[in-house]
Design an enzyme around this catalytic site. Structure first.
Site, PDB file in Angstrom:
ATOM      1  N   TYR A 283       0.828  -1.199   0.000  1.00  0.00           N
ATOM      2  CA  TYR A 283       0.000   0.000   0.000  1.00  0.00           C
ATOM      3  C   TYR A 283       0.865   1.253   0.000  1.00  0.00           C
ATOM      4  CZ  TYR A 283       0.774   0.972   5.016  1.00  0.00           C
ATOM      5  OH  TYR A 283       1.335   1.278   6.228  1.00  0.00           O
TER       6      TYR A 283
ATOM      7  N   ARG B   6       8.375   4.029  -4.515  1.00  0.00           N
ATOM      8  CA  ARG B   6       8.419   3.023  -3.443  1.00  0.00           C
ATOM      9  C   ARG B   6       7.411   1.900  -3.716  1.00  0.00           C
ATOM     10  NH1 ARG B   6       7.593   4.993   2.577  1.00  0.00           N
ATOM     11  NH2 ARG B   6       5.483   5.284   1.775  1.00  0.00           N
TER      12      ARG B   6
ATOM     13  N   LEU C  13      10.955   1.087   7.420  1.00  0.00           N
ATOM     14  CA  LEU C  13      10.408   1.533   6.142  1.00  0.00           C
ATOM     15  C   LEU C  13      11.190   2.765   5.686  1.00  0.00           C
ATOM     16  CD1 LEU C  13       8.043   0.985   4.123  1.00  0.00           C
ATOM     17  CD2 LEU C  13       6.960   2.970   5.167  1.00  0.00           C
TER      18      LEU C  13
ATOM     19  N   GLU D 108      11.659   2.256  14.551  1.00  0.00           N
ATOM     20  CA  GLU D 108      10.820   3.345  14.030  1.00  0.00           C
ATOM     21  C   GLU D 108       9.528   3.392  14.827  1.00  0.00           C
ATOM     22  OE1 GLU D 108       9.744   2.463   9.929  1.00  0.00           O
ATOM     23  OE2 GLU D 108       9.593   0.319  10.397  1.00  0.00           O
TER      24      GLU D 108
ATOM     25  N   LYS E  16       6.506  -2.075   2.013  1.00  0.00           N
ATOM     26  CA  LYS E  16       5.304  -1.486   2.643  1.00  0.00           C
ATOM     27  C   LYS E  16       4.102  -2.412   2.467  1.00  0.00           C
ATOM     28  CE  LYS E  16       3.127   3.059   3.119  1.00  0.00           C
ATOM     29  NZ  LYS E  16       3.218   3.126   4.572  1.00  0.00           N
TER      30      LYS E  16
ATOM     31  N   ARG F 182      -8.358 -20.691  -1.656  1.00  0.00           N
ATOM     32  CA  ARG F 182      -7.317 -20.342  -0.702  1.00  0.00           C
ATOM     33  C   ARG F 182      -6.163 -21.317  -0.845  1.00  0.00           C
ATOM     34  NH1 ARG F 182      -5.662 -21.707   4.504  1.00  0.00           N
ATOM     35  NH2 ARG F 182      -4.772 -19.983   5.694  1.00  0.00           N
TER      36      ARG F 182
HETATM   37  N1  PMP Z   1       7.518   3.694   9.114  1.00  0.00           N
HETATM   38  C1  PMP Z   1       6.372   2.983   9.123  1.00  0.00           C
HETATM   39  C2  PMP Z   1       6.336   1.679   9.838  1.00  0.00           C
HETATM   40  C3  PMP Z   1       5.225   3.499   8.485  1.00  0.00           C
HETATM   41  O1  PMP Z   1       4.086   2.788   8.493  1.00  0.00           O
HETATM   42  C4  PMP Z   1       5.290   4.762   7.867  1.00  0.00           C
HETATM   43  C5  PMP Z   1       4.083   5.380   7.217  1.00  0.00           C
HETATM   44  N2  PMP Z   1       3.525   4.592   6.247  1.00  0.00           N
HETATM   45  C6  PMP Z   1       6.511   5.471   7.877  1.00  0.00           C
HETATM   46  C7  PMP Z   1       7.600   4.889   8.509  1.00  0.00           C
HETATM   47  C8  PMP Z   1       6.654   6.807   7.217  1.00  0.00           C
HETATM   48  O2  PMP Z   1       6.698   6.685   5.823  1.00  0.00           O
HETATM   49  P1  PMP Z   1       6.203   7.863   4.877  1.00  0.00           P
HETATM   50  O3  PMP Z   1       6.978   9.088   5.254  1.00  0.00           O
HETATM   51  O4  PMP Z   1       6.526   7.381   3.519  1.00  0.00           O
HETATM   52  O5  PMP Z   1       4.730   8.025   5.127  1.00  0.00           O
END
Ligand code: PMP
Length: 286
Positions: A33, A52, A206, A182, A150, A101
């Site tokens: 996503y 991305r 991410l 994070e 992601k 499935r």
């Molecule tokens: N880390 C994680 C785990 C996230 O879910 C997100 C937001 N989707 C981010 C960092 C920040 O990424 P972005 O700046 O691309 O929204």
């Protein structure tokens, strides 16, 4: 008025939009996503999110949808049809619905499922939270090892947000071997002696699109950036802290695990970076 959403080539009222019960996104969290913010009816950093997305698809050997090249147009169409001034566009692509499935990936040629919808958030950039700063707690990072992709596997981040809520905080930062990876849905930063410290890129986090832009703006403004892991102890003793994401932009953090940072209000570095980020990204919005 109900929203108009996009599902597999069609713009439909949300009540009429349907995805199969056999969809692999639903059964296996086999999907990726993106969330792109909209300010003044324009998309912030669309190119970054698009790149991305392509990387996430390719890392998972997921077939790109035929409409890949039309995604900008679809985003814009949804903004227009739903009259979004400020808000978010959510996009999800899954490995499709093969009709049964089965853990094995579906046969080649199974069409991916493509869904996009809008979330209206008037005044998104002018949030009271950004003025007051937010409080975070630390929790253990027990996610899988490819956090650079992601995917829609967001159960643990959801649980983390609930743990924060239960503890009377706003969000959680995740810790692995004592080091902050994070936030549940954002990248984490601390500021010490004027230096901005944030974890280096790898499979542990991410690669935030907002992170990339903010670090570029910080360097252009002659701020010092250190990309390295930092411990939660170092964070609790920092001068300031903040996090970044497409929907929160630059969000000051004023408390970590109950330890108040500085004087308990948003710090000067976070405040300045938020201003620069919003100004600059509005300029290049599409
Ligand atoms: N880390 C994680 C785990 C996230 O879910 C997100 C937001 N989707 C981010 C960092 C920040 O990424 P972005 O700046 O691309 O929204």
């Amino acid at each position: 008025m109900s929203r108009i959403v996009y599902v597999n080539g069609e713009y439909l009222p949300e009540e009429e939009a349907k995805v199969s019960v056999f969809d692999r996104g639903f059964l296996f969290a086999d999907g990726v996503y993106e969330v792109t913010s909209v300010l003044g009816g324009k998309l912030i950093d669309f190119d970054g999110h698009f790149r991305r997305l392509q990387r996430s698809l390719s890392e998972l050997d997921m077939q790109a949808p035929e409409v890949l090249g039309e995604l900008l147009e679809i985003h814009r169409e949804l903004v227009a049809r739903n009259e979004i001034g400020d808000g978010l566009i959510y996009l999800q692509i899954t490995r499709g619905a093969p009709g049964d499935r089965d853990f094995a990936f579906p046969p080649e040629g199974t069409a991916p499922t493509v869904v996009l919808f809008t979330q209206s958030k008037p005044g998104l950039a002018d949030s009271p939270q950004a003025r007051a700063g937010v409080r975070v707690i630390s929790i253990e990072d027990i996610r899988w090892g490819r956090r650079d992709i992601k995917t829609v596997q967001l159960l643990y981040p959801s649980m983390g947000k609930m743990m924060a809520k239960k503890a009377g905080a706003d969000d959680a930062w995740m810790i692995e071997d004592g080091f902050v990876t994070e936030g549940t849905s954002n990248n984490a930063y601390i500021v010490r002696g004027g230096r901005i410290i944030t974890r280096n890129l790898g499979t542990e986090i991410l690669h935030g699109i907002t992170r990339a832009a903010v670090l570029r703006f910080a360097r252009e403004a002659q701020m010092t950036v250190e990309e390295r892991p930092f411990t939660i102890d170092e964070a609790r003793e920092a001068d300031e802290a903040f996090f970044t994401s497409a929907s929160a932009f630059v969000m000051p953090v004023v408390e970590i695990d109950g330890a108040v940072l500085g004087n308990g209000t948003p710090g000067p570095v976070a405040t300045r970076l938020r201003e620069i980020y919003l100004d600059e990204s509005r300029k290049t919005a599409v």
